[in-house]
Scaffold this motif. Sequence first.
Motif, PDB file in Angstrom:
ATOM      1  N   MET A   1       0.858  -1.172   0.000  1.00  0.00           N
ATOM      2  CA  MET A   1       0.000   0.000   0.000  1.00  0.00           C
ATOM      3  C   MET A   1       0.904   1.234   0.000  1.00  0.00           C
ATOM      4  SD  MET A   1      -2.896   1.285   2.745  1.00  0.00           S
ATOM      5  CE  MET A   1      -3.798  -0.218   2.733  1.00  0.00           C
ATOM      6  N   SER A   2       0.544   2.200  -0.845  1.00  0.00           N
ATOM      7  CA  SER A   2       1.365   3.406  -0.903  1.00  0.00           C
ATOM      8  C   SER A   2       1.190   4.222   0.375  1.00  0.00           C
ATOM      9  CB  SER A   2       0.975   4.250  -2.114  1.00  0.00           C
ATOM     10  OG  SER A   2      -0.230   4.955  -1.863  1.00  0.00           O
ATOM     11  N   ASN A   3       2.169   5.045   0.654  1.00  0.00           N
ATOM     12  CA  ASN A   3       2.128   5.892   1.841  1.00  0.00           C
ATOM     13  C   ASN A   3       0.909   6.814   1.815  1.00  0.00           C
ATOM     14  OD1 ASN A   3       3.158   6.856   4.312  1.00  0.00           O
ATOM     15  ND2 ASN A   3       4.022   8.638   3.261  1.00  0.00           N
ATOM     16  N   GLN A   4       0.569   7.324   0.629  1.00  0.00           N
ATOM     17  CA  GLN A   4      -0.592   8.213   0.513  1.00  0.00           C
ATOM     18  C   GLN A   4      -1.876   7.476   0.895  1.00  0.00           C
ATOM     19  OE1 GLN A   4      -1.327   9.773  -3.407  1.00  0.00           O
ATOM     20  NE2 GLN A   4      -2.754  11.312  -2.650  1.00  0.00           N
ATOM     21  N   LEU A   5      -2.021   6.256   0.433  1.00  0.00           N
ATOM     22  CA  LEU A   5      -3.209   5.468   0.776  1.00  0.00           C
ATOM     23  C   LEU A   5      -3.250   5.146   2.270  1.00  0.00           C
ATOM     24  CD1 LEU A   5      -3.485   3.030  -2.251  1.00  0.00           C
ATOM     25  CD2 LEU A   5      -4.801   5.111  -1.816  1.00  0.00           C
ATOM     26  N   GLN A   6      -2.094   4.853   2.842  1.00  0.00           N
ATOM     27  CA  GLN A   6      -2.036   4.586   4.281  1.00  0.00           C
ATOM     28  C   GLN A   6      -2.483   5.813   5.070  1.00  0.00           C
ATOM     29  OE1 GLN A   6       2.049   3.159   4.756  1.00  0.00           O
ATOM     30  NE2 GLN A   6       1.182   1.293   5.634  1.00  0.00           N
ATOM     31  N   GLN A   7      -2.045   6.984   4.657  1.00  0.00           N
ATOM     32  CA  GLN A   7      -2.421   8.213   5.356  1.00  0.00           C
ATOM     33  C   GLN A   7      -3.925   8.462   5.264  1.00  0.00           C
ATOM     34  OE1 GLN A   7      -0.436   9.942   7.419  1.00  0.00           O
ATOM     35  NE2 GLN A   7       0.992   8.303   6.943  1.00  0.00           N
ATOM     36  N   ILE A   8      -4.503   8.189   4.105  1.00  0.00           N
ATOM     37  CA  ILE A   8      -5.960   8.342   3.948  1.00  0.00           C
ATOM     38  C   ILE A   8      -6.682   7.352   4.853  1.00  0.00           C
ATOM     39  CG2 ILE A   8      -7.894   8.053   2.349  1.00  0.00           C
ATOM     40  CD1 ILE A   8      -5.966   9.121   0.142  1.00  0.00           C
ATOM     41  N   ALA A   9      -6.209   6.115   4.885  1.00  0.00           N
ATOM     42  CA  ALA A   9      -6.838   5.097   5.734  1.00  0.00           C
ATOM     43  C   ALA A   9      -6.754   5.491   7.211  1.00  0.00           C
ATOM     44  CB  ALA A   9      -6.179   3.738   5.510  1.00  0.00           C
ATOM     45  N   ILE A  10      -5.626   5.985   7.638  1.00  0.00           N
ATOM     46  CA  ILE A  10      -5.462   6.415   9.034  1.00  0.00           C
ATOM     47  C   ILE A  10      -6.425   7.552   9.353  1.00  0.00           C
ATOM     48  CG2 ILE A  10      -3.867   7.590  10.617  1.00  0.00           C
ATOM     49  CD1 ILE A  10      -1.615   5.883   9.256  1.00  0.00           C
ATOM     50  N   LYS A  11      -6.534   8.525   8.435  1.00  0.00           N
ATOM     51  CA  LYS A  11      -7.464   9.650   8.642  1.00  0.00           C
ATOM     52  C   LYS A  11      -8.905   9.149   8.689  1.00  0.00           C
ATOM     53  CE  LYS A  11      -4.607  13.191   6.472  1.00  0.00           C
ATOM     54  NZ  LYS A  11      -4.484  14.116   5.332  1.00  0.00           N
ATOM     55  N   TRP A  12      -9.234   8.181   7.808  1.00  0.00           N
ATOM     56  CA  TRP A  12     -10.594   7.650   7.765  1.00  0.00           C
ATOM     57  C   TRP A  12     -10.942   6.973   9.092  1.00  0.00           C
ATOM     58  CZ3 TRP A  12     -13.728   3.535   8.385  1.00  0.00           C
ATOM     59  CH2 TRP A  12     -14.982   3.577   7.780  1.00  0.00           C
ATOM     60  N   PHE A  13     -10.066   6.086   9.564  1.00  0.00           N
ATOM     61  CA  PHE A  13     -10.333   5.384  10.830  1.00  0.00           C
ATOM     62  C   PHE A  13     -10.389   6.351  12.008  1.00  0.00           C
ATOM     63  CE2 PHE A  13      -9.037   1.538   8.479  1.00  0.00           C
ATOM     64  CZ  PHE A  13     -10.116   0.739   8.809  1.00  0.00           C
ATOM     65  N   ASP A  14      -9.533   7.355  12.017  1.00  0.00           N
ATOM     66  CA  ASP A  14      -9.558   8.350  13.088  1.00  0.00           C
ATOM     67  C   ASP A  14     -10.892   9.096  13.100  1.00  0.00           C
ATOM     68  OD1 ASP A  14      -8.355  10.026  15.217  1.00  0.00           O
ATOM     69  OD2 ASP A  14      -8.489  11.599  13.675  1.00  0.00           O
ATOM     70  N   ALA A  15     -11.334   9.557  11.937  1.00  0.00           N
ATOM     71  CA  ALA A  15     -12.611  10.284  11.852  1.00  0.00           C
ATOM     72  C   ALA A  15     -13.777   9.371  12.239  1.00  0.00           C
ATOM     73  CB  ALA A  15     -12.800  10.842  10.446  1.00  0.00           C
ATOM     74  N   PHE A  16     -13.748   8.132  11.766  1.00  0.00           N
ATOM     75  CA  PHE A  16     -14.816   7.179  12.086  1.00  0.00           C
ATOM     76  C   PHE A  16     -14.856   6.885  13.580  1.00  0.00           C
ATOM     77  CE2 PHE A  16     -16.522   2.920  12.663  1.00  0.00           C
ATOM     78  CZ  PHE A  16     -17.700   2.986  11.939  1.00  0.00           C
ATOM     79  N   ASN A  17     -13.716   6.587  14.149  1.00  0.00           N
ATOM     80  CA  ASN A  17     -13.649   6.199  15.566  1.00  0.00           C
ATOM     81  C   ASN A  17     -13.967   7.350  16.509  1.00  0.00           C
ATOM     82  OD1 ASN A  17     -13.046   3.495  15.085  1.00  0.00           O
ATOM     83  ND2 ASN A  17     -10.864   3.902  14.969  1.00  0.00           N
ATOM     84  N   THR A  18     -13.747   8.586  16.072  1.00  0.00           N
ATOM     85  CA  THR A  18     -14.072   9.743  16.910  1.00  0.00           C
ATOM     86  C   THR A  18     -15.435  10.324  16.554  1.00  0.00           C
ATOM     87  OG1 THR A  18     -12.888  11.260  15.437  1.00  0.00           O
ATOM     88  CG2 THR A  18     -11.652  10.334  17.311  1.00  0.00           C
ATOM     89  N   LYS A  19     -16.131   9.645  15.628  1.00  0.00           N
ATOM     90  CA  LYS A  19     -17.478  10.052  15.202  1.00  0.00           C
ATOM     91  C   LYS A  19     -17.498  11.486  14.660  1.00  0.00           C
ATOM     92  CE  LYS A  19     -19.990   6.952  18.312  1.00  0.00           C
ATOM     93  NZ  LYS A  19     -19.118   5.973  18.585  1.00  0.00           N
TER      94      LYS A  19
END
Length: 59
Positions: A1-19
């Motif tokens: 997975m590219s670094n850019q995709l990893q960063q998007i995934a991390i942002k997505w999970f952070d936003a989801f988990n913090t509602k």
Amino acid sequence: MSNQLQQIAIKWFDAFNTKNLDKLLDLYDDEAQHFSPKLKIRQPETNGLIIGKEAMYVW
């Protein structure tokens, strides 16, 4: 997975988990499409598909 995709995934999970819906939707294109069997049950007129961030926000 590219670094850019990893960063998007991390942002997505952070936003989801913090509602944080605004942060979550910021990651999507304005015309993003979302399909959900739950949506089809709760809003049959959509046939389970919504298009656009505004519709996703309401959902």
